[in-house]
Design a protein around this motif. Structure first.
Motif, mmCIF file in Angstrom:
data_model
loop_
_atom_site.group_PDB
_atom_site.id
_atom_site.type_symbol
_atom_site.label_atom_id
_atom_site.label_comp_id
_atom_site.label_asym_id
_atom_site.label_seq_id
_atom_site.Cartn_x
_atom_site.Cartn_y
_atom_site.Cartn_z
ATOM 1 N N LEU A 87 0.848 -1.191 0.000
ATOM 2 C CA LEU A 87 0.000 0.000 0.000
ATOM 3 C C LEU A 87 0.888 1.248 0.000
ATOM 4 O O LEU A 87 1.717 1.435 0.891
ATOM 5 N N HIS A 88 0.732 2.096 -1.014
ATOM 6 C CA HIS A 88 1.611 3.262 -1.165
ATOM 7 C C HIS A 88 0.842 4.409 -1.814
ATOM 8 O O HIS A 88 -0.267 4.232 -2.319
ATOM 9 N N ILE A 106 -6.325 -4.442 -8.083
ATOM 10 C CA ILE A 106 -5.936 -3.106 -7.642
ATOM 11 C C ILE A 106 -6.961 -2.614 -6.627
ATOM 12 O O ILE A 106 -8.147 -2.508 -6.934
ATOM 13 N N THR A 107 -6.496 -2.339 -5.426
ATOM 14 C CA THR A 107 -7.356 -1.801 -4.371
ATOM 15 C C THR A 107 -6.945 -0.357 -4.107
ATOM 16 O O THR A 107 -5.784 -0.099 -3.770
ATOM 17 N N SER A 108 -7.890 0.566 -4.289
ATOM 18 C CA SER A 108 -7.574 1.997 -4.215
ATOM 19 C C SER A 108 -8.348 2.682 -3.106
ATOM 20 O O SER A 108 -9.508 2.340 -2.826
ATOM 21 N N ILE A 152 -6.987 4.669 -13.539
ATOM 22 C CA ILE A 152 -6.416 6.002 -13.391
ATOM 23 C C ILE A 152 -6.562 6.478 -11.958
ATOM 24 O O ILE A 152 -7.560 6.195 -11.286
ATOM 25 N N LEU A 153 -5.538 7.146 -11.471
ATOM 26 C CA LEU A 153 -5.587 7.763 -10.149
ATOM 27 C C LEU A 153 -5.363 9.262 -10.301
ATOM 28 O O LEU A 153 -4.711 9.716 -11.236
ATOM 29 N N TYR A 154 -5.949 10.005 -9.380
ATOM 30 C CA TYR A 154 -5.901 11.463 -9.400
ATOM 31 C C TYR A 154 -5.219 11.958 -8.123
ATOM 32 O O TYR A 154 -5.008 11.196 -7.181
ATOM 33 N N PRO A 155 -4.887 13.248 -8.042
ATOM 34 C CA PRO A 155 -4.177 13.757 -6.855
ATOM 35 C C PRO A 155 -4.851 13.436 -5.526
ATOM 36 O O PRO A 155 -4.158 13.242 -4.522
ATOM 37 N N GLU A 156 -6.190 13.354 -5.484
ATOM 38 C CA GLU A 156 -6.852 13.012 -4.224
ATOM 39 C C GLU A 156 -7.800 11.828 -4.351
ATOM 40 O O GLU A 156 -8.291 11.329 -3.351
ATOM 41 N N HIS A 157 -8.084 11.378 -5.555
ATOM 42 C CA HIS A 157 -9.008 10.262 -5.743
ATOM 43 C C HIS A 157 -8.237 9.028 -6.192
ATOM 44 O O HIS A 157 -7.453 9.094 -7.143
ATOM 45 N N LYS A 158 -8.426 7.923 -5.471
ATOM 46 C CA LYS A 158 -7.720 6.663 -5.738
ATOM 47 C C LYS A 158 -6.205 6.837 -5.683
ATOM 48 O O LYS A 158 -5.457 6.127 -6.358
ATOM 49 N N ASN A 159 -5.726 7.761 -4.854
ATOM 50 C CA ASN A 159 -4.315 8.128 -4.863
ATOM 51 C C ASN A 159 -3.439 7.209 -4.028
ATOM 52 O O ASN A 159 -2.226 7.245 -4.123
ATOM 53 N N ILE A 160 -4.050 6.377 -3.216
ATOM 54 C CA ILE A 160 -3.312 5.390 -2.418
ATOM 55 C C ILE A 160 -3.802 4.024 -2.854
ATOM 56 O O ILE A 160 -5.008 3.783 -2.888
ATOM 57 N N HIS A 161 -2.880 3.134 -3.226
ATOM 58 C CA HIS A 161 -3.367 1.830 -3.668
ATOM 59 C C HIS A 161 -2.336 0.735 -3.440
ATOM 60 O O HIS A 161 -1.173 1.002 -3.139
ATOM 61 N N GLN A 162 -2.822 -0.490 -3.574
ATOM 62 C CA GLN A 162 -1.950 -1.659 -3.558
ATOM 63 C C GLN A 162 -2.318 -2.520 -4.758
ATOM 64 O O GLN A 162 -3.449 -2.486 -5.245
#
Length: 230
Positions: A87-88, A106-108, A152-162
């Motif tokens: 998780l990062h 992918i878990t976001s 896709i990840l955004y600066p605050e949405h889905k921004n942390i994932h494993q």
């Protein structure tokens, strides 16, 4: 022009254009990435076999660097069978992921959603600055393979994932902007932070805490053997 070069050209256009043109260019980039397959990039086939991952002391992930400048970084991660990419985060970054081989989950998690606001207090609002716990919402959990569109990840949405590799080796292309190790708007170096889940406060609402990179995870590298801007 090759599919890979078209993709790189559009990535550069997307992350250097004006704010007014960003969404239009991002959609073009996503469409190109959805059409990109393992045939469009050259990966040493040994990396996609089980044999190399059975070698002692082999890193659980291999990174193939394709391109980087001050605006974007592009590469391919090849994951060991069964690997859980820890998780990062991606601080103030956009990112696109396209699986080109195998299958991953992918878990976001997202920051500052309507649901996380309910659980926040003055002791749980620090993100990436200290060991203080903070609140996130799990906003996506998907299993993807080459037949699926890019994530896709955004600066605050889905921004942390494993990312979890399912069954055999898996590989995904990764486009990030801005790159890690660039300065953010506060003049601080943009680093990758790792996290652990402390507890689940409510369905899909979790308390996370910054932690060290797990000792069981590290990467090695392999050369990119394709051609750019040819």
């Amino acid at each position: 022009m090759s599919q890979l070069n078209l993709l790189l050209k559009q990535a550069l256009q997307t992350f250097t254009c004006t704010r007014e043109m960003f969404q239009q260019n991002l959609e073009k980039l996503m469409n190109l990435m959805n059409k990109t397959s393992i045939d469009d990039v050259r990966i040493n086939p040994v990396l996609l076999s089980n044999v190399i991952w059975e070698k002692p002391n082999k890193a659980p992930a291999t990174y193939v660097h394709i391109y980087e400048d001050l605006n974007i970084t592009v590469g391919i991660f090849v994951l060991k069978p069964g690997l859980l990419l820890p998780l990062h985060d991606h601080p103030d970054m956009h990112g696109l992921i396209k699986v080109i081989h195998g299958k991953v989950k992918i878990t976001s998690y997202s920051l500052n959603t309507d649901n996380t606001e309910i659980y926040k207090n003055e002791n749980t609002e620090v993100f990436s600055e200290s060991m203080t716990p903070f609140i996130v919402e799990k906003t996506s959990e998907v299993i993807v393979d080459p037949s699926n569109v890019c994530s896709i990840l955004y600066p605050e949405h889905k921004n942390i994932h494993q990312v979890e590799c399912i069954n055999g080796p898996a590989a995904f292309m990764d486009i990030l902007s801005p790159p890690y190790d660039t300065l953010n708007e506060h003049g601080e170096m943009r680093r990758c932070n790792y996290y652990k889940v402390l507890n689940e406060l409510a369905p899909n609402i979790f308390q996370l805490q910054k932690t060290e990179s797990p000792s069981t995870f590290w990467t090695d590298s392999a050369p990119f053997i394709g051609k750019l801007f040819a």
